[in-house]
Design an enzyme around this catalytic site. Structure first.
Site, PDB file in Angstrom:
ATOM      1  N   PRO A  19      86.150  79.351 -90.404  1.00  9.66           N
ATOM      2  CG  PRO A  19      85.402  76.986 -90.443  1.00  9.66           C
ATOM      3  CD  PRO A  19      84.998  78.048 -89.703  1.00  9.66           C
ATOM      4  CE  LYS A  20      91.368  82.717 -97.376  1.00 11.01           C
ATOM      5  NZ  LYS A  20      91.316  81.883 -98.749  1.00 11.01           N
ATOM      6  CD1 TRP A  21      84.459  78.772 -95.541  1.00 17.03           C
ATOM      7  CD2 TRP A  21      84.064  76.648 -95.700  1.00 17.03           C
ATOM      8  NE1 TRP A  21      83.265  78.063 -94.515  1.00 17.03           N
ATOM      9  CE2 TRP A  21      83.482  77.145 -94.648  1.00 17.03           C
ATOM     10  CE3 TRP A  21      84.538  75.195 -96.453  1.00 17.03           C
ATOM     11  CZ2 TRP A  21      82.870  75.839 -93.454  1.00 17.03           C
ATOM     12  CZ3 TRP A  21      83.771  74.289 -95.438  1.00 17.03           C
ATOM     13  CH2 TRP A  21      82.867  75.013 -94.194  1.00 17.03           C
ATOM     14  CG  ASP A 166      92.468  78.313 -97.814  1.00 15.05           C
ATOM     15  OD1 ASP A 166      93.467  77.301 -98.719  1.00 15.05           O
ATOM     16  OD2 ASP A 166      92.058  79.072 -98.862  1.00 15.05           O
ATOM     17  N   GLY A 167      92.515  77.424 -93.276  1.00 15.16           N
ATOM     18  CA  GLY A 167      92.751  78.278 -93.005  1.00 15.16           C
ATOM     19  C   GLY A 167      91.935  78.681 -91.481  1.00 15.16           C
TER      20      GLY A 167
END
Length: 351
Positions: A19-21, A166-167
């Protein structure tokens, strides 16, 4: 190490996905009793997050360097605005906020352990050692989830958005750690929205010859036009063209403008905490936030990543003018809202 943006998740078995934090990127150095948290632009962060420093001192090995992200997780997902509040100059305020809105740190890479420099090792090996190092980690210290399955990563991309992430990141399995190089990939959320253009700001250093940004609004349930962000990133040619294009809409713009009181009384916070187009914050001190009103008759289609409360989290991007839409159709109802319920599996409540 940096990343470059791509439109789709890469395929094949040579990637590890995470996951993009949405927080503050941070390198953590520990050498005995000394702990140093360094921001992406090499500024020290220790004084702003004393609760994180304390946790790192009790949980990390004696000599280690890690890469991660400082975040604030709430029941409604990640809160970047609350995280920004932590950057306060007063020590008493920092102490109070560390108790009221405590931060967490999520690690996703291990650069050094003991006397070993691991940056030249393949990422899958660094990941294995990171998992072993943080096997007994307790909040507010966390290990980011990771998978080699693109189907799992695609599911994360869909589900985790509601939690404010974020993505998705994609990292080469055999990749080494290369500082200042964009060898990681990121796939971020982006969607469309039609907004009212109710004002603009001049381009810095080119007042009256080039437009810097457009001020965007959406109508809420009460019919009030709320300022939701700005649209910028125009070419120099486009900035000059906009001056002529917007000129007719400047005539008598304040006569019945929904933000008239803001323009007349100067930048401040609006009623019920609504942010004004010229509202100052501690992060905008010294910036010229003056703006020029426009009759709210233009509709623009923009691309945005996600919402933070009632505003766009990042600067949005111009796509096209919507001459086929009426300003009154630009409401919050058009926005996609994803429930925030995914962080519970990663964070303890409030951390």
């Amino acid at each position: 190490m940096l990343s470059k943006r791509v439109d789709d998740l890469p395929t094949g078995g040579s990637w590890i996905f995470e996951p993009k934090w949405d927080g503050f990127r941070a390198l953590v150095f520990r050498d005995g009793d000394e702990i140093h948290i360094q921001s992406r632009d090499e500024k020290p962060l220790n004084r702003y997050f004393p609760e994180v420093v304390e946790a790192l001192r009790s949980q990390l090995p004696a000599r280690v360097v890690l890469d991660g992200e400082i975040v604030i997780a709430t029941r409604d997902g990640l809160d970047f605005e609350a995280l920004q509040l932590r950057l306060h100059p007063a020590a008493s305020r920092v102490k109070m906020l560390s108790q009221q809105i405590p931060a967490s740190i999520v690690f996703f890479d291990l650069l050094s352990e003991g006397d070993r420099d691991l940056r030249g090792e393949p990422f899958h090996q660094r990941r294995q050692e990171l998992e072993a190092l943080l096997s007994s980690a307790a909040p507010p210290v966390h290990l980011t989830p990771a998978t080699r399955e693109s189907s799992v990563a695609s599911d994360w991309f869909r589900r985790f958005e509601g939690a404010g992430l974020d993505g998705v990141m994609a990292k080469p399995v055999a990749g080494t750690y290369e500082p200042n190089k964009r060898v990681m990939l990121k796939v971020k959320h982006e969607r469309d929205c039609d907004c009212v253009v109710a004002g603009f700001r001049w381009y810095k250093g080119a007042e009256r010859t080039a437009v810097g940004s457009l001020l965007l609004g959406l109508f809420d349930d009460s019919g009030a036009l709320q300022h939701v962000g700005v649209c910028a990133s125009f070419s120099d040619e486009k900035r000059r063209e906009l001056v002529e294009f917007l000129t007719p809409y400047r005539e008598d713009a304040l006569a019945n403008h929904p933000w008239k009181q803001w323009a007349e009384h100067g930048p401040a916070e609006g009623e019920a905490g609504h942010r004004m187009p010229g509202g100052q914050s501690r992060w905008s001190q010294g910036k010229d936030l003056s703006w020029e009103p426009l009759r709210p008759e233009l509709v623009v289609e923009i691309a945005y990543e996600h919402m933070q409360g009632t505003r766009f989290r990042h600067m949005s991007h111009f796509r096209r003018w919507r001459t086929d839409k009426r300003p009154g159709e630009c409401t919050y109802a058009q926005l996609e809202v994803v429930p925030a319920h995914e962080l519970a599996a990663i964070f303890a409540v409030g951390r």
